[in-house]
Design a protein around this motif. Structure first.
Motif, PDB file in Angstrom:
ATOM      1  N   THR A   1      -8.504  10.454   7.639  1.00 44.02           N
ATOM      2  CA  THR A   1      -7.104  10.723   7.295  1.00 44.02           C
ATOM      3  C   THR A   1      -6.369   9.477   6.831  1.00 44.02           C
ATOM      4  N   GLY A   2      -6.991   8.330   6.983  1.00 38.66           N
ATOM      5  CA  GLY A   2      -6.330   7.099   6.585  1.00 38.66           C
ATOM      6  C   GLY A   2      -6.731   5.940   7.493  1.00 38.66           C
ATOM      7  N   CYS A   3      -6.178   4.773   7.173  1.00 40.94           N
ATOM      8  CA  CYS A   3      -6.512   3.565   7.931  1.00 40.94           C
ATOM      9  C   CYS A   3      -5.639   3.474   9.177  1.00 40.94           C
ATOM     10  N   VAL A   4      -6.280   3.117  10.321  1.00 40.19           N
ATOM     11  CA  VAL A   4      -5.580   2.968  11.587  1.00 40.19           C
ATOM     12  C   VAL A   4      -5.930   1.589  12.145  1.00 40.19           C
ATOM     13  N   HIS A   5      -4.891   0.818  12.505  1.00 38.41           N
ATOM     14  CA  HIS A   5      -5.075  -0.512  13.078  1.00 38.41           C
ATOM     15  C   HIS A   5      -4.904  -0.405  14.587  1.00 38.41           C
ATOM     16  N   TYR A   6      -5.894  -0.967  15.311  1.00 32.93           N
ATOM     17  CA  TYR A   6      -5.913  -0.871  16.771  1.00 32.93           C
ATOM     18  C   TYR A   6      -5.621  -2.240  17.378  1.00 32.93           C
ATOM     19  N   ASP A   7      -4.862  -2.226  18.451  1.00 42.12           N
ATOM     20  CA  ASP A   7      -4.596  -3.410  19.256  1.00 42.12           C
ATOM     21  C   ASP A   7      -5.568  -3.373  20.438  1.00 42.12           C
ATOM     22  N   ALA A   8      -6.562  -4.300  20.447  1.00 44.44           N
ATOM     23  CA  ALA A   8      -7.669  -4.245  21.411  1.00 44.44           C
ATOM     24  C   ALA A   8      -7.326  -4.858  22.753  1.00 44.44           C
ATOM     25  N   ARG A   9      -6.090  -5.222  22.983  1.00 45.39           N
ATOM     26  CA  ARG A   9      -5.741  -5.760  24.286  1.00 45.39           C
ATOM     27  C   ARG A   9      -5.883  -4.685  25.370  1.00 45.39           C
ATOM     28  N   SER A  10      -6.516  -5.064  26.459  1.00 45.31           N
ATOM     29  CA  SER A  10      -6.792  -4.187  27.618  1.00 45.31           C
ATOM     30  C   SER A  10      -7.859  -3.148  27.327  1.00 45.31           C
ATOM     31  N   PHE A  11      -8.606  -3.266  26.215  1.00 42.07           N
ATOM     32  CA  PHE A  11      -9.686  -2.326  25.927  1.00 42.07           C
ATOM     33  C   PHE A  11     -10.787  -2.431  26.974  1.00 42.07           C
ATOM     34  N   VAL A  12     -11.195  -3.682  27.273  1.00 45.97           N
ATOM     35  CA  VAL A  12     -12.303  -3.887  28.222  1.00 45.97           C
ATOM     36  C   VAL A  12     -11.898  -3.418  29.614  1.00 45.97           C
ATOM     37  N   GLN A  13     -10.694  -3.762  30.033  1.00 44.79           N
ATOM     38  CA  GLN A  13     -10.234  -3.372  31.377  1.00 44.79           C
ATOM     39  C   GLN A  13     -10.088  -1.855  31.501  1.00 44.79           C
ATOM     40  N   THR A  14      -9.578  -1.213  30.437  1.00 37.36           N
ATOM     41  CA  THR A  14      -9.405   0.251  30.483  1.00 37.36           C
ATOM     42  C   THR A  14     -10.748   0.963  30.476  1.00 37.36           C
ATOM     43  N   ASN A  15     -11.710   0.388  29.745  1.00 36.42           N
ATOM     44  CA  ASN A  15     -13.019   1.036  29.656  1.00 36.42           C
ATOM     45  C   ASN A  15     -13.801   0.918  30.962  1.00 36.42           C
TER      46      ASN A  15
END
Length: 606
Positions: free
Chosen positions: A154-168
């Protein structure tokens, strides 16, 4: 706690609403209808771990949508040798490979969760380094070290990866679980104890195997990926239908559409791309033999038959379709025309509206033919109606002639009838006058005789009635006098008996007084009152006798003065008594008459 209780409620509902386990159901499982409400595609100013999971789910479901709707068409076009549309517009397999493939987003994030010093910056750096050649991964120089982009369908989406590791990392302390397992709520207590026991079993397996791969099973993305895989496997065994829900406006106002927001939703759901592909594709298809059989009526033109004579089946179909669908073709810049159909090896594929035009031409042919048949039928019907009208007209004319002749005959017959009726009337009138005069004489004689006989009968009846009335009055008077004499005699006897009884009572009273007192006392009393007592006693007896004589005299006078016509109570009572005595006399006379008649009949028999 929420997750475990939610799963428990769903299991309980399924347990109580499912069909009972029977032999036939076990052998032939019933079909089912399921409804899946998927996540909407999300693209915010700041996109976190949750947006990555939601968009990953949408990518998987979109891939299934493409497989269900376009892959079969893609394979069929290749097999038939038809020019393909740009399949890359809907194919998102490369994006899925970036997300879940080797060294992809999910794999790299799980690896960072296992490393002792794994963090968000290292995750973004490793991802960009390992997938630097992937066109779906967006890496810009102005990106922050914790930022990356993914080119979704559907288009380009920019992700903020802060807290990705902790949430996962799903790290829930065991002492917290043990504390919650000691809850007084039995439901929470049982579920958390089951969770602790399963954790202990997994830890023992992990210690025994000592493999690093087992640790990845504890991440959130791994569990999410496993659940999504189970959902898709369940959908593969069903016949899927897709419904796109569009939110008209953000304020929930009826009959109001926010066009910008609606178009954005259509683009995010991939529906615009699907519509473009559907427009470019050939949604309708027919076999060559079927086209020749169904549209053979359109090939009856002499010029067309001469043109296609000697052609093969595919060339003949292509020629006639090009002639029929030429108004729908598009002219290119180079002067050629793009036809709204494509001929394959065994089938002809039509663009939207092309087959409808063929059906329209076929219906027009049938309409023309039906009009011809209808006109011929109307001509035959009109001729038949004309002949019927002529026959009806001839019959009407003959009937009118017959009616005129009959009317003239009726007039003549009516005149003859009037003449004969007048003659018969005159004869009947003279005869009637004679008969009427004779009848008058007979009637007058009969009425005089009848009146005289009635008068005689009335006289006799009057004499009989007068005699009966006089006899009844005499009888009533005799019975009244007899009743009065009876009453007088009864009163006199009563009077005599009472007087005699009064004297006896007075004598007994004197005798009792005489015997009850001593002689000396009697003498003393007589000396004191010698005359007063005796005189008083005899006066009382005499007064009682006189009163009784007076009452008897009044009763006798009342009986003698009885008047039958007066309506007072005493007269009515006496009159009733007289009537009863008369009735008894009448009954006795009747009995005597019956006895006399019986005696006479017996004497006659003897």
């Amino acid at each position: 706690i929420y997750s475990r209780i939610f799963d428990l409620i769903v299991d309980r509902i399924n347990e109580f609403t499912m069909q009972p386990e029977q032999t036939e159901i076990a052998l032939n499982p019933l079909s089912h209808i399921s409804l899946l409400d998927i996540f909407g595609f999300e693209n915010f100013d700041i996109n976190r771990f949750e947006q990555l999971c939601i968009n990953y789910t949408n990518e998987k479901l979109h891939y299934k949508f493409v497989v269900d709707n376009f892959n079969q068409i893609h394979d069929e076009y290749i097999e038939e040798g038809v020019d393909l549309f740009d399949f890359k517009l809907v194919d998102n397999s490369e994006t899925l490979h970036l997300l879940e493939g080797t060294n992809g987003v999910i794999d790299t994030l799980n690896e960072q969760c296992l490393l002792p010093k794994g963090n968000d910056l290292s995750f973004v750096f490793t991802l960009k380094k390992s997938r630097i050649d992937c066109p779906k991964l967006i890496s810009k120089k102005l990106h922050h070290p914790h930022e990356f982009g993914v080119d979704h369908f559907t288009g380009c989406v920019h992700y903020d990866a802060r807290s990705f590791v902790q949430t996962n990392q799903e790290k829930l302390p065991d002492d917290l679980l043990e504390c919650a397992a000691g809850s007084t709520n039995a439901l929470i207590k049982d579920e958390l104890r089951k969770l602790l026991s399963s954790r202990d079993a997994q830890s023992e397996v992990t210690k025994a195997s000592k493999k690093r791969k087992k640790e990845t099973n504890k991440t959130v993305l791994h569990k999410f990926q496993r659940q999504l895989k189970g959902l898709l496997s369940a959908m593969d065994g069903t016949r899927t239908r897709y419904i796109r829900c569009i939110k008209a406006n953000a304020n929930m106002i009826p009959k109001l559409t926010d066009h910008a927001n609606t178009m954005k939703q259509l683009e995010c759901s991939g529906l615009m791309t699907a519509l473009i592909i559907s427009k470019e594709s050939y949604p309708q298809k027919l076999g060559y033999e079927f086209i020749v059989t169904r549209y053979s009526c359109l090939m009856r033109d002499n010029g067309l038959n001469e043109a296609i004579a000697g052609m093969e089946l595919q060339e003949r179909v292509r020629y006639v379709l090009a002639k029929w669908l030429k108004p729908m073709s598009k002219k290119n810049r180079d002067g050629t025309r793009t036809m709204p159909f494509a001929c394959g090896k065994t089938k002809v594929f039509f663009k939207p509206g092309a087959q409808d035009r063929l059906e329209h031409l076929r219906l027009q042919f049938f309409e023309r033919s039906s009009r011809t048949i209808q006109s011929w039928f109307r001509m035959v019907a009109a001729r038949k109606a004309l002949s019927l009208r002529k026959g009806s007209m001839y019959r009407v004319q003959s009937f009118c002639r017959m009616a005129l002749v009959r009317l003239r005959l009726e007039k003549q017959s009516f005149a003859a009838t009037n003449i004969s009726a007048w003659i018969r009337c005159r004869l009947a009138v003279s005869k009637f006058v004679t008969q009427r005069e004779s009848a008058i004489v007979i009637q007058s004689t009969f009425r005089r005789w009848k009146d005289e006989s009635v008068l005689e009968r009335m006289k006799r009846s009057a004499l009989i009635a007068q005699a009966a009335v006089r006899m009844a009055l005499i009888r009533i008077e005799i019975r009244r006098q007899h009743a009065a004499a009876t009453i007088i005699s009864c009163c006199w006897r009563c009077y005599s008996s009472q007087r005699k009884f009064s004297r006896e009572i007075a004598a007994r009273e004197i005798h009792k007084q005489w015997h009850c007192h001593s002689k000396a006392e009697v003498e003393a009393e007589r000396q004191q009152q010698p005359k007063a007592t005796d005189s008083k006693t005899f006066q009382n007896i005499e007064q009682s006798s006189q009163d009784f004589d007076q009452e008897c005299q009044n009763f006798i006078e009342t009986g003698l003065n009885l008047d039958v016509k007066s309506p007072n109570a005493a007269n009515l009572a006496l009159l009733k008594r007289v009537q009863e005595m008369e009735e008894k006399d009448r009954l006795r006379d009747e009995q005597m008459k019956e006895m006399q008649l019986t005696f006479k009949s017996r004497v006659a028999d003897l």
